[in-house]
Design a protein around this motif. Structure first.
Motif, PDB file in Angstrom:
ATOM      1  N   LYS A 180       0.807  -1.054   0.044  1.00 40.70           N
ATOM      2  CA  LYS A 180      -0.007   0.096   0.063  1.00 40.70           C
ATOM      3  C   LYS A 180       0.952   1.242   0.143  1.00 40.70           C
ATOM      4  CE  LYS A 180      -3.609   2.506   2.556  1.00 40.70           C
ATOM      5  NZ  LYS A 180      -4.193   3.052   1.191  1.00 40.70           N
ATOM      6  N   ASP A 186       0.420   4.036  -2.587  1.00 39.35           N
ATOM      7  CA  ASP A 186       0.137   5.542  -2.377  1.00 39.35           C
ATOM      8  C   ASP A 186       0.935   6.549  -2.841  1.00 39.35           C
ATOM      9  OD1 ASP A 186      -2.039   4.728  -0.496  1.00 39.35           O
ATOM     10  OD2 ASP A 186      -0.965   4.970   1.223  1.00 39.35           O
ATOM     11  N   GLN A 187       2.354   6.006  -2.990  1.00 35.65           N
ATOM     12  CA  GLN A 187       3.052   7.163  -3.446  1.00 35.65           C
ATOM     13  C   GLN A 187       3.106   7.343  -4.960  1.00 35.65           C
ATOM     14  OE1 GLN A 187       7.174   6.713  -1.353  1.00 35.65           O
ATOM     15  NE2 GLN A 187       6.013   8.092  -0.026  1.00 35.65           N
ATOM     16  N   ALA A 189      -7.240   4.577  -4.994  1.00 38.31           N
ATOM     17  CA  ALA A 189      -7.663   4.210  -3.624  1.00 38.31           C
ATOM     18  C   ALA A 189      -7.459   2.722  -3.318  1.00 38.31           C
ATOM     19  CB  ALA A 189      -8.898   4.790  -3.521  1.00 38.31           C
ATOM     20  N   SER A 190      -6.924   2.753  -1.868  1.00 37.75           N
ATOM     21  CA  SER A 190      -6.746   1.567  -1.519  1.00 37.75           C
ATOM     22  C   SER A 190      -6.962   1.280  -0.065  1.00 37.75           C
ATOM     23  CB  SER A 190      -5.456   0.863  -1.803  1.00 37.75           C
ATOM     24  OG  SER A 190      -4.503   1.828  -1.317  1.00 37.75           O
ATOM     25  N   HIS A 199     -11.657  11.842  -1.808  1.00 36.39           N
ATOM     26  CA  HIS A 199     -11.114  10.928  -0.819  1.00 36.39           C
ATOM     27  C   HIS A 199     -10.928  11.529   0.534  1.00 36.39           C
ATOM     28  CE1 HIS A 199      -8.226   7.230  -0.672  1.00 36.39           C
ATOM     29  NE2 HIS A 199      -7.986   7.842   0.597  1.00 36.39           N
ATOM     30  N   ASP A 256      -8.653   6.946   3.971  1.00 31.58           N
ATOM     31  CA  ASP A 256      -7.558   6.334   4.602  1.00 31.58           C
ATOM     32  C   ASP A 256      -7.342   6.943   6.111  1.00 31.58           C
ATOM     33  OD1 ASP A 256      -5.960   4.472   2.981  1.00 31.58           O
ATOM     34  OD2 ASP A 256      -6.056   6.368   1.485  1.00 31.58           O
ATOM     35  N   TYR A 283      -4.185   7.773   9.086  1.00 33.07           N
ATOM     36  CA  TYR A 283      -2.552   7.749   9.144  1.00 33.07           C
ATOM     37  C   TYR A 283      -2.346   8.628  10.313  1.00 33.07           C
ATOM     38  CZ  TYR A 283      -2.299   6.068   4.227  1.00 33.07           C
ATOM     39  OH  TYR A 283      -2.511   5.546   3.173  1.00 33.07           O
ATOM     40  N   ARG A 317       4.569  10.443   4.132  1.00 34.36           N
ATOM     41  CA  ARG A 317       4.069   9.451   2.952  1.00 34.36           C
ATOM     42  C   ARG A 317       3.684  10.246   1.640  1.00 34.36           C
ATOM     43  NH1 ARG A 317       0.851   3.873   3.128  1.00 34.36           N
ATOM     44  NH2 ARG A 317       2.180   3.900   5.280  1.00 34.36           N
ATOM     45  N   PRO A 345       0.688  10.762   0.217  1.00 35.12           N
ATOM     46  CA  PRO A 345      -0.203   9.899  -0.744  1.00 35.12           C
ATOM     47  C   PRO A 345      -0.763  10.768  -1.806  1.00 35.12           C
ATOM     48  CG  PRO A 345      -1.394  10.179   1.382  1.00 35.12           C
ATOM     49  CD  PRO A 345      -0.123  10.931   1.513  1.00 35.12           C
ATOM     50  N   THR A 349      -3.351  10.385  -3.650  1.00 37.75           N
ATOM     51  CA  THR A 349      -4.751  10.446  -3.729  1.00 37.75           C
ATOM     52  C   THR A 349      -5.182  11.820  -2.773  1.00 37.75           C
ATOM     53  OG1 THR A 349      -4.648   8.843  -1.796  1.00 37.75           O
ATOM     54  CG2 THR A 349      -5.627   7.995  -3.894  1.00 37.75           C
TER      55      THR A 349
END
Lengths: 333, 333
Positions: free
Chosen positions: A42, A46-47, A52-53, B25, B54, B56, B64, B66, B68
Motif C-alpha cells: 500500500k 500510495d506514492q 484508492a486502497s 478521498h 485512509d 494515518y 508519505r 499519498p 490520492t
C-alpha cells in the motif's frame, strides 16, 4: 550487464485479466505474516498511484464488508500455504460481490488459489528449506502487481526499473547479512534474555517490523512485543523506555526516514546503546538497486537479515524457531 | 421524550463548507490517543459510505504524501490541545495541496484550529477536570461528521438516529461504570502487578483497545502492551498466552463481534479466567441507543469505563495517572 529479471508470468496474466479496466478500489487482504507485506504494498501504491486502497486483516475485511467493495474492486490476497481459512473466505466474499481477485500463494492447488480469479505464485523457504532468491518472494511479486497497476492506470512505467532492481536484491541481502553479522553477535545474548522486545519503524518498513514482532518474537520465541510506529512512539509508547528496555529500530530509505531518525535520537538519549539494535539501511551496499525503489526494497533486507538475528536468539534461548509452538498448527482452534 | 441532541454547530458549518461537492478521498489524520478515534470513524464510514478513506498517523501522512491527496480531498484532523506539532503540520501540508481541512480540537484558538479551514470543537475532561457528557466528546463529533457525509453523498440520512442515540449515551456509560465496577474490583490487583497486559478487539472497538494500550498502560502506567487485533491474534500473538498472561478483551456489538468471540473462547481455553478481563457489551443496558449505532457507540463505553479500571490499577501501583511521566511534556524532544 543488467540483472533485470522478467516480469512474473502470474502477475502478467492477472494484470492482463483486468482488461484495461481501472479498479474503483484496491483491497490488500491477508492475515499475520502475509498481512505484513500489505503495508509496504500500500505504501508503494500510495506514492505512485491515484488508485484508492485499503488493507485489512482477512476476517476484519469480510465481517466489516466495506461499501467501497463492489464489482469494480480489485482484491489482492496472500497466504503462503494458501490454507488460511479467513483469507480464502475473504476471497469468496469478494467474488460474491463481483470483485476481481488475485490470490498470492506458494501452493498453486491450494484453497486460496482455487477461490481466486488469478493466482500469483511465489517462493518461500518453508517448502524446501532451501533459501530462495528474494526476486521470487511475496514482496517481489506484489510490488510487480503495484507497478503494473501504476503503468496501466497512472501512466508511469516503473516496472522495468523495479525488475532491474529485483535482479540485484538477493546479492544486496547477502551483503547485508554479512555486514550485520557482528552487530547481531554483539546484541543476541542481551536480547535473548528479554521478556519484552519492541520493534520500531515507519513507512515501507513498518510491515517488516510488524512481522518480526508478531510472527518471530511472539509466535516463535514467546517474547512479548509490539511493532510501534516510529511517530506513534512519541505519543504514549515511549514512556516504557528506560535503560533496560530493548528495542529494534529499522531505519529505512523511504520518505518517512526522518520519523525513524527522530526515534533513533530519542532511543539513544534515554535508552542504553547496548539495548537499542539499529538496522540502518544507509550503511548498506545497495549496488544495482534503483534509488527510486531503495525505500521499498530495504524492508526485504531487514526482514531477511532479522531472521538471522532471530536464529541466534533462538539458539541462546534453546527455543526452536520453527517447531516450538503451543498452539499454531498443533491444535484445532 | 427523546434525548436527541442537536447537530453540533461546528460540524454543521464544516459540512456546509463542502458546498455539496463530493470529496474524492477522505483522510483521517492524528497522533496517539486522537489517532485512536480515527479507527472507529473509518469503520463507520466504511460501512455506510462509498467514499474512499485512509487513516494515518499525522507524521506518516505528511512524509508519505499519498497521491490520492489533492484539491478534492477532505482531511479530518484531531488534537485535543490543538498543539500536536505533527498534526498541525499535516493540516498545513493538506492545505498546500488544496485539500479541505476540518480540525477537531478542544482549544478553538490553538495552532491546529488556526491551520484548518473549519474547526469542530469538542470537550475533554482534561481542561476542567469536570466529567463531560459523552455527547460532546471527540467520538461524538467525528461520528456526526461521518453521518453528515453519508447523508450528503450516499443519500442515506442517519444523522437523526445518531443524534438521538448520542443523547442517551452518557446514561448508558454511567450504568456501565456501575455494572463493571465489581469486575474491576476483582481484576485490579492482579493486573496492577503485571509487567505486560495486552488489549484485544476488532472493528469499531479496535481504537479503544489501541488507546488503552498505548496511552494508558504504556504511557500512564509504564506497563508493556500491544493492542492486538482479535483475528491477527491467531496468526502469531496467541503464542504468548499462558495461564499467567493478562489480557483485556473488548467484545463489541458491531459486525466483527464473532472475531472477538473466537478470541474469547481461545483466551479462556488456555488462559486463566482470572487473568482474562472481558468487557462484553451484550451485558449492558443500552436503552435509548439505536441498534444501528450500538456497535459504533459501545467503544465509548469501553473507553470511559476502562479509565476507571486504570485508576484502580494506578492507585494500587502508586503510579499517578496524569503526572507520572518520564518524558511526555516534561522535556523537549
Amino acid at each position: 550487464m543488467s540483472n533485470r529479471i522478467a516480469l512474473d508470468e502470474g502477475v502478467a496474466a492477472a494484470i492482463e485479466g483486468l482488461g484495461g479496466e481501472r479498479p474503483g478500489h484496491v483491497f490488500f487482504v491477508a492475515c499475520g505474516g502475509s498481512f505484513s507485506i500489505m503495508h509496504p504494498a500500500k505504501f508503494m501504491l500510495d506514492q505512485h498511484s491515484s488508485l484508492a486502497s485499503d488493507l485489512y486483516n482477512a476476517a476484519e475485511f469480510t465481517s466489516r464488508a466495506p461499501r467501497t467493495l463492489d464489482a469494480r474492486s480489485l482484491v489482492i490476497l496472500c497466504s503462503m500455504t494458501g490454507t488460511t481459512k479467513e483469507t480464502t473466505a475473504a476471497a469468496e466474499f469478494a467474488r460474491s460481490r463481483g470483485a476481481r481477485t488475485i490470490g498470492m500463494t506458494v501452493e498453486a492447488g491450494s484453497p486460496l488459489a482455487r477461490a481466486c480469479d488469478h493466482v500469483v505464485a511465489f517462493e518461500a523457504p518453508y517448502t524446501t528449506g532451501v533459501p530462495i532468491d528474494a526476486a521470487n518472494s511475496n514482496y517481489a511479486r506484489i510490488y510487480q502487481i503495484v507497478t503494473e497497476l501504476v503503468r496501466l492506470f497512472d501512466g508511469e512505467d516503473l516496472t522495468d526499473r523495479l525488475l532491474a532492481s529485483l535482479g540485484s536484491l538477493q546479492e544486496a541481502i547477502d551483503r547485508a547479512d554479512r555486514s550485520f553479522a557482528p552487530l547481531f553477535d554483539d546484541y543476541a545474548s542481551r536480547f535473548a534474555s528479554q521478556d519484552v522486545v519492541y520493534t520500531v519503524a515507519s513507512g515501507a518498513s513498518y510491515g517488516a517490523a510488524y512481522s518480526f514482532a508478531i510472527c518471530v518474537l511472539m509466535e516463535m520465541q514467546w517474547i512479548n512485543s509490539q511493532a510501534i510506529h516510529a511517530n506513534e512512539f512519541f505519543h504514549g509508547p515511549f514512556e516504557v523506555l528506560d535503560e533496560e528496555r530493548c528495542f529494534i529500530l529499522l531505519k529505512g530509505m523511504d520518505s518517512t526516514r526522518a520519523l525513524e531518525e527522530r526515534a533513533d535520537t530519542f532511543l539513544h538519549r534515554f535508552g542504553k546503546q547496548e539495548n537499542i539494535l539499529v538496522l540502518d539501511a544507509k550503511t548498506l551496499d545497495l549496488e544495482g538497486i534503483d534509488p527510486l525503489f531503495a525505500g521499498n526494497l530495504v524492508p526485504l533486507i531487514f526482514f531477511d537479515t532479522l531472521w538471522r538475528f532471530a536464529h541466534r536468539i533462538a539458539d541462546l534461548r534453546q527455543h526452536e524457531m520453527l517447531t516450538a509452538r503451543r498452539y499454531m498448527k498443533k491444535i484445532e482452534y
